[in-house]
Write an enzyme that holds these catalytic residues in place. Structure first.
Site, PDB file in Angstrom:
ATOM      1  N   ARG A 178       0.845  -1.202   0.000  1.00  0.00           N
ATOM      2  CA  ARG A 178       0.000   0.000   0.000  1.00  0.00           C
ATOM      3  C   ARG A 178       0.874   1.243   0.000  1.00  0.00           C
ATOM      4  O   ARG A 178       0.613   2.224  -0.711  1.00  0.00           O
ATOM      5  CB  ARG A 178      -0.848   0.049   1.272  1.00  0.00           C
ATOM      6  CG  ARG A 178      -1.902  -0.986   1.352  1.00  0.00           C
ATOM      7  CD  ARG A 178      -2.438  -1.026   2.783  1.00  0.00           C
ATOM      8  NE  ARG A 178      -3.440  -2.065   2.884  1.00  0.00           N
ATOM      9  CZ  ARG A 178      -3.598  -2.843   3.929  1.00  0.00           C
ATOM     10  NH1 ARG A 178      -2.834  -2.696   4.998  1.00  0.00           N
ATOM     11  NH2 ARG A 178      -4.536  -3.759   3.947  1.00  0.00           N
ATOM     12  N   PHE A 200     -11.565  -3.796  -5.057  1.00  0.00           N
ATOM     13  CA  PHE A 200     -11.496  -4.726  -3.918  1.00  0.00           C
ATOM     14  C   PHE A 200     -10.859  -3.975  -2.741  1.00  0.00           C
ATOM     15  O   PHE A 200      -9.878  -4.419  -2.147  1.00  0.00           O
ATOM     16  CB  PHE A 200     -10.682  -5.992  -4.258  1.00  0.00           C
ATOM     17  CG  PHE A 200     -11.114  -6.689  -5.517  1.00  0.00           C
ATOM     18  CD1 PHE A 200     -12.192  -7.573  -5.499  1.00  0.00           C
ATOM     19  CD2 PHE A 200     -10.479  -6.441  -6.725  1.00  0.00           C
ATOM     20  CE1 PHE A 200     -12.593  -8.228  -6.666  1.00  0.00           C
ATOM     21  CE2 PHE A 200     -10.878  -7.079  -7.892  1.00  0.00           C
ATOM     22  CZ  PHE A 200     -11.930  -7.975  -7.867  1.00  0.00           C
ATOM     23  N   ASP A 243     -15.980  -2.081  -3.677  1.00  0.00           N
ATOM     24  CA  ASP A 243     -15.993  -3.372  -2.969  1.00  0.00           C
ATOM     25  C   ASP A 243     -17.440  -3.840  -2.888  1.00  0.00           C
ATOM     26  O   ASP A 243     -18.361  -3.020  -2.866  1.00  0.00           O
ATOM     27  CB  ASP A 243     -15.395  -3.250  -1.557  1.00  0.00           C
ATOM     28  CG  ASP A 243     -14.940  -4.606  -0.998  1.00  0.00           C
ATOM     29  OD1 ASP A 243     -13.717  -4.868  -1.010  1.00  0.00           O
ATOM     30  OD2 ASP A 243     -15.806  -5.401  -0.576  1.00  0.00           O
ATOM     31  N   SER A 244     -17.629  -5.157  -2.810  1.00  0.00           N
ATOM     32  CA  SER A 244     -19.002  -5.671  -2.765  1.00  0.00           C
ATOM     33  C   SER A 244     -19.543  -5.768  -1.340  1.00  0.00           C
ATOM     34  O   SER A 244     -20.739  -5.948  -1.156  1.00  0.00           O
ATOM     35  CB  SER A 244     -19.050  -7.054  -3.433  1.00  0.00           C
ATOM     36  OG  SER A 244     -18.115  -7.913  -2.810  1.00  0.00           O
ATOM     37  N   ASP A 270      -6.865  -5.872  -6.187  1.00  0.00           N
ATOM     38  CA  ASP A 270      -6.440  -6.755  -5.093  1.00  0.00           C
ATOM     39  C   ASP A 270      -7.559  -7.746  -4.779  1.00  0.00           C
ATOM     40  O   ASP A 270      -8.184  -7.692  -3.713  1.00  0.00           O
ATOM     41  CB  ASP A 270      -6.094  -5.901  -3.852  1.00  0.00           C
ATOM     42  CG  ASP A 270      -5.544  -6.742  -2.713  1.00  0.00           C
ATOM     43  OD1 ASP A 270      -5.085  -7.872  -2.962  1.00  0.00           O
ATOM     44  OD2 ASP A 270      -5.561  -6.255  -1.565  1.00  0.00           O
ATOM     45  N   CYS A 299      -3.320 -13.353  -4.411  1.00  0.00           N
ATOM     46  CA  CYS A 299      -3.000 -13.982  -3.128  1.00  0.00           C
ATOM     47  C   CYS A 299      -3.248 -15.487  -3.205  1.00  0.00           C
ATOM     48  O   CYS A 299      -3.408 -16.155  -2.189  1.00  0.00           O
ATOM     49  CB  CYS A 299      -3.791 -13.341  -1.994  1.00  0.00           C
ATOM     50  SG  CYS A 299      -5.560 -13.446  -2.204  1.00  0.00           S
TER      51      CYS A 299
HETATM   52  N1  SAH Z   1      -7.204  -4.271  -0.754  1.00  0.00           N
HETATM   53  C1  SAH Z   1      -7.751  -4.593   0.534  1.00  0.00           C
HETATM   54  C2  SAH Z   1      -7.950  -6.087   0.746  1.00  0.00           C
HETATM   55  C3  SAH Z   1      -8.801  -6.758  -0.283  1.00  0.00           C
HETATM   56  S1  SAH Z   1      -9.476  -8.248   0.247  1.00  0.00           S
HETATM   57  C4  SAH Z   1      -6.900  -3.975   1.626  1.00  0.00           C
HETATM   58  O1  SAH Z   1      -5.864  -3.379   1.315  1.00  0.00           O
HETATM   59  O2  SAH Z   1      -7.249  -4.103   2.789  1.00  0.00           O
HETATM   60  C5  SAH Z   1     -10.613  -8.607  -1.027  1.00  0.00           C
HETATM   61  C6  SAH Z   1     -11.863  -7.762  -1.013  1.00  0.00           C
HETATM   62  O3  SAH Z   1     -12.594  -8.090  -2.198  1.00  0.00           O
HETATM   63  C7  SAH Z   1     -12.823  -7.986   0.125  1.00  0.00           C
HETATM   64  O4  SAH Z   1     -13.079  -6.763   0.745  1.00  0.00           O
HETATM   65  C8  SAH Z   1     -14.121  -8.509  -0.516  1.00  0.00           C
HETATM   66  O5  SAH Z   1     -15.298  -7.951   0.087  1.00  0.00           O
HETATM   67  C9  SAH Z   1     -13.986  -7.997  -1.910  1.00  0.00           C
HETATM   68  N2  SAH Z   1     -14.649  -8.738  -2.983  1.00  0.00           N
HETATM   69  C10 SAH Z   1     -14.653 -10.064  -3.197  1.00  0.00           C
HETATM   70  N3  SAH Z   1     -15.250 -10.343  -4.371  1.00  0.00           N
HETATM   71  C11 SAH Z   1     -15.643  -9.166  -4.907  1.00  0.00           C
HETATM   72  C12 SAH Z   1     -16.304  -8.790  -6.117  1.00  0.00           C
HETATM   73  N4  SAH Z   1     -16.665  -9.695  -7.025  1.00  0.00           N
HETATM   74  N5  SAH Z   1     -16.513  -7.475  -6.359  1.00  0.00           N
HETATM   75  C13 SAH Z   1     -16.138  -6.543  -5.432  1.00  0.00           C
HETATM   76  N6  SAH Z   1     -15.503  -6.833  -4.294  1.00  0.00           N
HETATM   77  C14 SAH Z   1     -15.251  -8.138  -4.032  1.00  0.00           C
END
Ligand code: SAH
Length: 395
Positions: free
Chosen positions: A211, A227, A249-250, A299, A339
């Site tokens: 980050r 995400f 984010d979803s 991510d 990941c």
């Molecule tokens: N970048 C973040 C961590 C991401 S974790 C950080 O720095 O903290 C992955 C994220 O993707 C989660 O918050 C989850 O809610 C979201 N997610 C999973 N599938 C998704 C989708 N299809 N569309 C949008 N968000 C999604």
């Protein structure tokens, strides 16, 4: 202590100190150990090979702990491993800019199935093996002695517990229940963490360095953080002077926490847009609207939970990255992550080359991201390496 006899010809991985022994490599078990008991592994000639946790419900029937027979594997062995892991993180926490990190990372810290995350004065643990479950009284006691936390919360709701015949747990183990929102600092940025309700143990501290590095490129730029969860990349970019950040984010809870985090840091909310949506849908919608960005973060969650899922996951990563590339201004930056442990960095580079070709773009890899030092990779356990990413310049 019960003896477990290894099949002839199966010594190699054990001698190489790989910590997993699959049930198929076991010739026989002399006695009836309970799941989670420590047993002695012998070769077919009766020579000592290692000590390990036994579990006949798991495909990984033995989790090897110690290869030196003369080392007594009792309470003190576990106390020492906990103490060494904790002290190896102390420099990350000493200047006050950061008070959250992973203190114990399972096999990589010689404690297979134990994850301990520090969130300011609270600890969140995940217990993923029956062996660690049995040792928890000792481990909790040692953590209390070393760190004096206000509370220790068990967040063992990972699906992998079911492979060991363990139930899901979400409860206080010691001390106080954490407040609904625990405030932590990471690189001088504040985050509200919901340990009980949040994803994993509440926060993705494995992206701390990434980050920071990504945000160094965000000054004056228009950023799209996909995400976003509770805003790790978003907050770093806003703090570093991004012209605007859009977070997608979803998860409703993640979005709500993210909005709170923007306020918590006194960041300019007028520069921030939040969209609760599916990323794939949203990227397509933004493209139809003719939107373009300078910096784009991807991510996603783990697309390949196992090696057998890799081909399908590669297509999903490719499609996602192709869409991302199409939304960048010429010369813009894509910070893209995987990941999935099953996807190594070379395969990920191939996926991106494939995405670039489909998008009709040229891509330069300008930096390679990895997991941070509080998520070490043990040389004898390459499976512990899961987080990788590439900073790409897209033309
Ligand atoms: N970048 C973040 C961590 C991401 S974790 C950080 O720095 O903290 C992955 C994220 O993707 C989660 O918050 C989850 O809610 C979201 N997610 C999973 N599938 C998704 C989708 N299809 N569309 C949008 N968000 C999604």
């Amino acid at each position: 202590m019960v003896d477990v006899i290894l099949k002839k010809g199966k010594e190699k991985a054990v001698l190489q100190r790989h910590p997993w022994l699959f049930s198929g490599a076991i010739e026989r078990v002399k006695g009836k150990p309970a799941n989670g008991d420590i047993v002695k592994l012998l070769n077919d000639k009766g020579d000592f090979m290692a000590y390990g946790f036994y579990n006949d419900q798991s495909r990984v029937a033995l989790r090897l702990l110690e290869w030196d027979e003369s080392v007594g594997i009792e309470e003190n062995w576990f106390r020492k491993k906990v103490a060494v892991a904790v002290s190896s993180r102390s420099h990350l926490l000493e200047n006050g800019a950061t008070n959250t990190c992973r203190l114990i990372f399972s096999e990589a810290d010689y404690l297979p199935g134990l994850i301990v995350d520090k969130y300011a004065d609270f600890l969140a643990v995940q217990v993923l093996t029956s062996g660690i479950e049995k040792m928890m009284p000792v481990i909790i006691d040692e953590l209390q002695k070393l760190l004096k936390p206000k509370g220790i919360f068990d967040k063992s709701d990972a699906s992998s517990r079911s492979h060991e015949g363990l139930e899901t747990i979400n409860q206080v183990l010691a001390g106080a229940h954490p407040p609904e929102i625990v405030k932590v600092m990471e690189n001088n940025i504040a985050y509200g963490i919901n340990i009980a309700e949040g994803q994993k143990s509440g926060f993705y501290c494995d992206q701390r360095d990434n980050r920071h590095i990504t945000a160094m490129h965000a000054k004056g730029k228009k950023v799209l953080d996909c995400f976003s969860y509770t805003g790790g990349f978003t907050l770093n970019c806003l703090k570093n002077g991004a012209a605007s950040v859009t977070s997608v984010d979803s998860s409703a809870l993640a979005i709500e926490t993210l909005k709170g985090n923007v306020k918590l840091n006194n960041l300019d909310a007028s520069k921030h847009t939040v969209i609760q949506s599916d990323v794939n849908k949203q990227l397509r919608a933004l493209r139809e609207q003719g939107e373009k960005f300078d910096v784009l973060v991807l991510d996603p969650p783990k697309y390949a939970p196992s090696r057998s899922a890799l081909a399908k996951a590669s297509r999903a990563y490719k499609d996602l990255n192709r869409l991302g590339m199409l939304l960048l201004n010429n010369g813009g930056l894509l910070a893209t992550f995987s990941c999935s442990g099953a996807m190594d960095i070379d395969t990920f580079k191939q996926v991106l080359a494939w995405a670039a070709l489909d998008a009709g773009k040229e891509v330069q890899f300008i930096y390679q991201f990895c997991q941070p030092e509080d998520h070490p990779v043990r040389a004898s356990f390459p499976e512990g390496e899961y987080l990788k990413g590439l900073l790409c310049r897209v033309y």
